[in-house]
Enzyme design. Structure first.
Site, PDB file in Angstrom:
ATOM      1  N   HIS A 188       0.796  -1.227   0.000  1.00 26.08           N
ATOM      2  CA  HIS A 188       0.000   0.000   0.000  1.00 26.08           C
ATOM      3  C   HIS A 188       0.828   1.275   0.000  1.00 26.08           C
ATOM      4  O   HIS A 188       0.279   2.378   0.119  1.00 26.08           O
ATOM      5  CB  HIS A 188      -0.930   0.022   1.225  1.00 26.08           C
ATOM      6  CG  HIS A 188      -0.302   0.602   2.463  1.00 26.08           C
ATOM      7  ND1 HIS A 188       0.605  -0.098   3.218  1.00 26.08           N
ATOM      8  CD2 HIS A 188      -0.439   1.813   3.046  1.00 26.08           C
ATOM      9  CE1 HIS A 188       0.990   0.652   4.234  1.00 26.08           C
ATOM     10  NE2 HIS A 188       0.376   1.824   4.157  1.00 26.08           N
TER      11      HIS A 188
ATOM     12  N   MET B  11      -9.652   6.866  -0.079  1.00 22.84           N
ATOM     13  CA  MET B  11      -9.830   5.734   0.826  1.00 22.84           C
ATOM     14  C   MET B  11     -11.310   5.449   1.059  1.00 22.84           C
ATOM     15  O   MET B  11     -11.743   4.291   1.103  1.00 22.84           O
ATOM     16  CB  MET B  11      -9.121   6.003   2.148  1.00 22.84           C
ATOM     17  CG  MET B  11      -7.605   5.958   2.048  1.00 22.84           C
ATOM     18  SD  MET B  11      -6.801   6.199   3.632  1.00 22.84           S
ATOM     19  CE  MET B  11      -6.789   7.982   3.749  1.00 22.84           C
TER      20      MET B  11
END
Length: 242
Positions: A106, A157
């Protein structure tokens, strides 16, 4: 599904989560605080903060409902929905119509978008893929810089989390062949955990799919991420065993 905070209000959180069929836990902290963490050691502290919050919510979610199916989204899933207009915009495809699997981890070089597997097919040479790959890897950082320390890529997100939660609800309702990218325990690489395509079902991840054909540039990217992602995984396992 219900919303609940890990800060205080334990009884309220437990009551809100107890009857949920699925609980989506988005790991996060104050964006202004997290966006200021730039050095590796500071970033390591986020593992403790995020992990502790998730652990407390998971305990509340399972309190009185041991059969609850828990699903979690974390910062790495932001990268599964990055813009790809740099790679496909000039090809005439609108960004929301393009699906590019993102594998690895990530952060930074651990993020490897597989533009060679884009749907619709992009037909890009390795030289054309380099720029959008870098753009994807640095996407979150650029947002932090643009906000001047006042936040992070929270909308990305949130969007990724919403899409993943929707996918989980689909598989719970029996929709077949639901596939999303997710960071899970797997054996498709030498690493014990890896983000890749997974097939979801009523019991969670039913199958971790193979990485599939990749360009030489993408293969090099996978080789380059091993050490950094391995270090991150080891830190996460250490925290989990505490």
């Amino acid at each position: 599904m219900a919303g609940a905070s890990s800060r205080g209000g334990g009884d309220v959180a437990a009551a809100a989560l107890r009857r949920c069929t699925a609980t989506a836990i988005h790991s996060g902290a104050d964006p202004a605080w997290s966006s200021r963490l730039t050095r590796p050691r500071e970033r390591d502290g986020m593992v403790v903060v995020y992990g502790d919050a998730r652990r407390r919510l998971e305990r509340r979610a399972t309190d009185g409902a041991p059969a609850v199916l828990r699903r979690s989204t974390a910062e790495e899933e932001e990268e599964t929905r990055k813009k790809v207009t740099g790679g496909n915009g000039e090809k005439g495809e609108r960004e929301w119509r393009v699906n590019v699997p993102v594998v690895g981890g990530h952060a930074g070089i651990t993020i490897v978008p597989l533009f060679s597997q884009a749907v619709p097919k992009a037909n890009l040479a390795d030289e054309d893929i380099k720029a959008p790959t870098k753009r994807t890897q640095d996407g979150g950082t650029k947002v932090v810089q643009a906000k001047a320390g006042k936040g992070s890529a929270t909308l990305s997100m949130a969007y990724a989390g919403a899409l993943f939660a929707d996918a989980c609800l689909k598989d719970l309702n029996g929709v077949p062949d639901v596939v999303e990218c997710s960071f899970v325990q797997s054996s498709i690489t030498e690493l014990p955990f890896f983000a890749s395509k997974v097939k979801l079902g009523k019991n969670g991840v039913e199958e971790v799919l193979e990485l599939g054909p990749m360009s030489d540039f993408e293969k090099q990217g996978l080789e380059s991420l091993i050490l950094e992602l391995k270090s991150s995984i080891e830190k996460g396992i250490k925290f989990g065993n505490q």
